[in-house]
Write a protein that holds these residues in place. Structure first.
Motif, PDB file in Angstrom:
ATOM      1  N   THR A  38      22.958 -30.697 -48.936  1.00  0.00           N
ATOM      2  CA  THR A  38      24.247 -30.118 -49.307  1.00  0.00           C
ATOM      3  C   THR A  38      25.324 -30.655 -48.373  1.00  0.00           C
ATOM      4  O   THR A  38      25.044 -31.030 -47.217  1.00  0.00           O
ATOM      5  N   ASP A  39      26.549 -30.693 -48.872  1.00  0.00           N
ATOM      6  CA  ASP A  39      27.694 -31.087 -48.043  1.00  0.00           C
ATOM      7  C   ASP A  39      28.186 -29.934 -47.175  1.00  0.00           C
ATOM      8  O   ASP A  39      29.021 -30.138 -46.296  1.00  0.00           O
ATOM      9  N   ASP A  40      27.708 -28.719 -47.429  1.00  0.00           N
ATOM     10  CA  ASP A  40      28.138 -27.567 -46.635  1.00  0.00           C
ATOM     11  C   ASP A  40      27.675 -27.714 -45.189  1.00  0.00           C
ATOM     12  O   ASP A  40      26.584 -28.242 -44.925  1.00  0.00           O
ATOM     13  N   PRO A  41      28.469 -27.254 -44.230  1.00  0.00           N
ATOM     14  CA  PRO A  41      28.057 -27.346 -42.822  1.00  0.00           C
ATOM     15  C   PRO A  41      26.831 -26.488 -42.552  1.00  0.00           C
ATOM     16  O   PRO A  41      26.579 -25.490 -43.242  1.00  0.00           O
ATOM     17  N   MET A  42      26.103 -26.862 -41.513  1.00  0.00           N
ATOM     18  CA  MET A  42      24.872 -26.159 -41.179  1.00  0.00           C
ATOM     19  C   MET A  42      25.117 -24.683 -40.896  1.00  0.00           C
ATOM     20  O   MET A  42      24.318 -23.822 -41.290  1.00  0.00           O
ATOM     21  N   THR A  43      26.226 -24.379 -40.228  1.00  0.00           N
ATOM     22  CA  THR A  43      26.509 -22.975 -39.900  1.00  0.00           C
ATOM     23  C   THR A  43      26.636 -22.125 -41.158  1.00  0.00           C
ATOM     24  O   THR A  43      26.189 -20.974 -41.193  1.00  0.00           O
ATOM     25  N   LYS A  44      27.240 -22.681 -42.212  1.00  0.00           N
ATOM     26  CA  LYS A  44      27.409 -21.935 -43.459  1.00  0.00           C
ATOM     27  C   LYS A  44      26.073 -21.704 -44.142  1.00  0.00           C
ATOM     28  O   LYS A  44      25.801 -20.607 -44.651  1.00  0.00           O
ATOM     29  N   VAL A  45      25.214 -22.740 -44.152  1.00  0.00           N
ATOM     30  CA  VAL A  45      23.905 -22.624 -44.800  1.00  0.00           C
ATOM     31  C   VAL A  45      23.037 -21.607 -44.055  1.00  0.00           C
ATOM     32  O   VAL A  45      22.410 -20.734 -44.666  1.00  0.00           O
ATOM     33  N   ALA A  46      23.019 -21.713 -42.737  1.00  0.00           N
ATOM     34  CA  ALA A  46      22.219 -20.780 -41.941  1.00  0.00           C
ATOM     35  C   ALA A  46      22.721 -19.348 -42.122  1.00  0.00           C
ATOM     36  O   ALA A  46      21.927 -18.405 -42.249  1.00  0.00           O
ATOM     37  N   ALA A  47      24.049 -19.183 -42.143  1.00  0.00           N
ATOM     38  CA  ALA A  47      24.614 -17.842 -42.296  1.00  0.00           C
ATOM     39  C   ALA A  47      24.264 -17.246 -43.655  1.00  0.00           C
ATOM     40  O   ALA A  47      24.037 -16.034 -43.764  1.00  0.00           O
ATOM     41  N   TYR A  48      24.198 -18.094 -44.690  1.00  0.00           N
ATOM     42  CA  TYR A  48      23.857 -17.590 -46.027  1.00  0.00           C
ATOM     43  C   TYR A  48      22.466 -16.963 -46.030  1.00  0.00           C
ATOM     44  O   TYR A  48      22.282 -15.827 -46.491  1.00  0.00           O
ATOM     45  N   PHE A  49      21.459 -17.705 -45.527  1.00  0.00           N
ATOM     46  CA  PHE A  49      20.087 -17.185 -45.540  1.00  0.00           C
ATOM     47  C   PHE A  49      19.951 -15.959 -44.628  1.00  0.00           C
ATOM     48  O   PHE A  49      19.301 -14.970 -44.989  1.00  0.00           O
ATOM     49  N   ALA A  50      20.552 -16.036 -43.426  1.00  0.00           N
ATOM     50  CA  ALA A  50      20.441 -14.917 -42.494  1.00  0.00           C
ATOM     51  C   ALA A  50      21.055 -13.646 -43.089  1.00  0.00           C
ATOM     52  O   ALA A  50      20.456 -12.560 -43.020  1.00  0.00           O
ATOM     53  N   GLN A  51      22.253 -13.760 -43.671  1.00  0.00           N
ATOM     54  CA  GLN A  51      22.919 -12.597 -44.245  1.00  0.00           C
ATOM     55  C   GLN A  51      22.165 -12.050 -45.448  1.00  0.00           C
ATOM     56  O   GLN A  51      22.010 -10.832 -45.615  1.00  0.00           O
ATOM     57  N   LYS A  52      21.686 -12.950 -46.298  1.00  0.00           N
ATOM     58  CA  LYS A  52      20.959 -12.540 -47.503  1.00  0.00           C
ATOM     59  C   LYS A  52      19.723 -11.723 -47.147  1.00  0.00           C
ATOM     60  O   LYS A  52      19.492 -10.639 -47.701  1.00  0.00           O
ATOM     61  N   TRP A  53      18.922 -12.241 -46.225  1.00  0.00           N
ATOM     62  CA  TRP A  53      17.675 -11.552 -45.890  1.00  0.00           C
ATOM     63  C   TRP A  53      17.925 -10.260 -45.104  1.00  0.00           C
ATOM     64  O   TRP A  53      17.212  -9.279 -45.276  1.00  0.00           O
ATOM     65  N   ARG A  54      18.944 -10.257 -44.257  1.00  0.00           N
ATOM     66  CA  ARG A  54      19.261  -9.040 -43.520  1.00  0.00           C
ATOM     67  C   ARG A  54      19.795  -7.960 -44.459  1.00  0.00           C
ATOM     68  O   ARG A  54      19.468  -6.785 -44.299  1.00  0.00           O
ATOM     69  N   ASP A  55      20.605  -8.372 -45.440  1.00  0.00           N
ATOM     70  CA  ASP A  55      21.112  -7.407 -46.412  1.00  0.00           C
ATOM     71  C   ASP A  55      19.982  -6.795 -47.236  1.00  0.00           C
ATOM     72  O   ASP A  55      20.080  -5.652 -47.689  1.00  0.00           O
ATOM     73  N   GLU A  56      18.907  -7.563 -47.434  1.00  0.00           N
ATOM     74  CA  GLU A  56      17.761  -7.069 -48.183  1.00  0.00           C
ATOM     75  C   GLU A  56      16.838  -6.226 -47.311  1.00  0.00           C
ATOM     76  O   GLU A  56      15.840  -5.696 -47.799  1.00  0.00           O
ATOM     77  N   GLY A  57      17.154  -6.125 -46.021  1.00  0.00           N
ATOM     78  CA  GLY A  57      16.402  -5.252 -45.132  1.00  0.00           C
ATOM     79  C   GLY A  57      15.215  -5.884 -44.438  1.00  0.00           C
ATOM     80  O   GLY A  57      14.365  -5.160 -43.892  1.00  0.00           O
ATOM     81  N   TYR A  58      15.142  -7.224 -44.397  1.00  0.00           N
ATOM     82  CA  TYR A  58      13.989  -7.882 -43.779  1.00  0.00           C
ATOM     83  C   TYR A  58      14.315  -8.321 -42.345  1.00  0.00           C
ATOM     84  O   TYR A  58      15.435  -8.781 -42.068  1.00  0.00           O
ATOM     85  N   PRO A  59      13.359  -8.205 -41.421  1.00  0.00           N
ATOM     86  CA  PRO A  59      13.559  -8.715 -40.063  1.00  0.00           C
ATOM     87  C   PRO A  59      13.822 -10.221 -40.117  1.00  0.00           C
ATOM     88  O   PRO A  59      13.015 -10.977 -40.662  1.00  0.00           O
ATOM     89  N   THR A  60      14.945 -10.659 -39.548  1.00  0.00           N
ATOM     90  CA  THR A  60      15.367 -12.050 -39.674  1.00  0.00           C
ATOM     91  C   THR A  60      15.729 -12.612 -38.304  1.00  0.00           C
ATOM     92  O   THR A  60      16.370 -11.931 -37.494  1.00  0.00           O
ATOM     93  N   VAL A  61      15.320 -13.855 -38.064  1.00  0.00           N
ATOM     94  CA  VAL A  61      15.579 -14.520 -36.786  1.00  0.00           C
ATOM     95  C   VAL A  61      16.284 -15.841 -37.047  1.00  0.00           C
ATOM     96  O   VAL A  61      15.912 -16.580 -37.969  1.00  0.00           O
ATOM     97  N   VAL A  62      17.301 -16.155 -36.226  1.00  0.00           N
ATOM     98  CA  VAL A  62      18.008 -17.442 -36.291  1.00  0.00           C
ATOM     99  C   VAL A  62      17.834 -18.138 -34.955  1.00  0.00           C
ATOM    100  O   VAL A  62      18.128 -17.560 -33.898  1.00  0.00           O
TER     101      VAL A  62
END
Length: 243
Positions: A38-62
């Protein structure tokens, strides 16, 4: 049960994900892998997965510097799964490798067919596809010994297992010699690549496929079934005409 359903690898919106193999066995555990760019910056991609999984209530590590590399992973405790994405920068784009790891199910503890483990092995890693008969098994090893010594020991072990040599080549690669050997026995083939990585140390990479074809395409079973079906149809038409 949730774990009995088809579980997909993580996906990033607006990208095409390419699966790597089918269900893989890495280090004795089941994985599914895919990659995307993807052309999106790494920070945006990482933030998407981290936010998605945290919003779903799963323990998430970055982890990582979020500039050149990053890893985002989450534990899906109820399903017994771990989802993760490994991010890298390549030619100005963000490359992501997404993974689904099964934390509960383990593959049968059977030794890979035709793959050797020599005395003096200081490191070894196995990888296999889950589906048969078209599956494959791979082993990467680092073995103490010079190239010719390790080559002789690999050949001797394959011969002991009933494999016969099919082809042997030696090429110069980056100033070092790389040896490739092919061995086969009925319905199976093993390709071995050996290269010296340091003085007195040799890398051994082996691939087993359920085929004795020289092109190593493991589709003998599919071809056989297709041919049998065609012969049955042909016979049925001939019998119909004779009545």
């Amino acid at each position: 049960m949730p774990s009995a359903a088809e579980q997909e690898v993580p996906t990033y919106p607006g990208t095409i994900h390419t699966r790597i193999g089918s269900d893989l066995v890495i280090g004795g555990e089941y994985y599914r892998l895919a990659y995307f760019t993807t052309d999106d910056p790494m920070t945006k991609v990482a933030a998407y997965f981290a936010q998605k999984w945290r919003d779903e209530g799963y323990p998430t590590v970055v982890e990582g510097d979020l500039k050149e590399e990053a890893v985002v992973s989450a534990l899906f405790t109820r399903e017994g799964l771990q989802r993760g994405v490994v991010l890298r920068i390549h030619q100005g784009k963000t490359v992501g490798f997404t993974a689904l790891r099964d934390l509960w199910t383990r593959p049968p503890k059977s030794a890979p067919k035709g793959l050797v483990k020599l005395e003096g092995t200081v490191y070894t890693q196995d990888l296999a596809t889950r589906d048969d008969p078209g599956g494959s098994q791979n082993r990467t090893s680092l073995v103490s010994g010079d190239l010719s010594d390790v080559q002789q020991r690999v050949s001797a072990e394959l011969t002991r297992q009933g494999f016969e040599p099919v082809r042997h080549t030696a090429t110069k690669l980056g100033g070092t010699t790389q040896v490739t050997m092919e061995h086969a026995r009925k319905g199976e083939q093993v390709m071995t690549t050996l290269s010296a990585v340091d003085e007195g140390m040799t890398a051994v990479v082996q691939t087993w496929v359920g085929s004795d074809r020289l092109d190593a395409v493991p589709n003998d079973e599919a071809v056989r079934k297709s041919r049998e079906e065609w012969e049955r149809e042909k016979k049925g038409k001939a019998e119909g005409k004779g009545r």
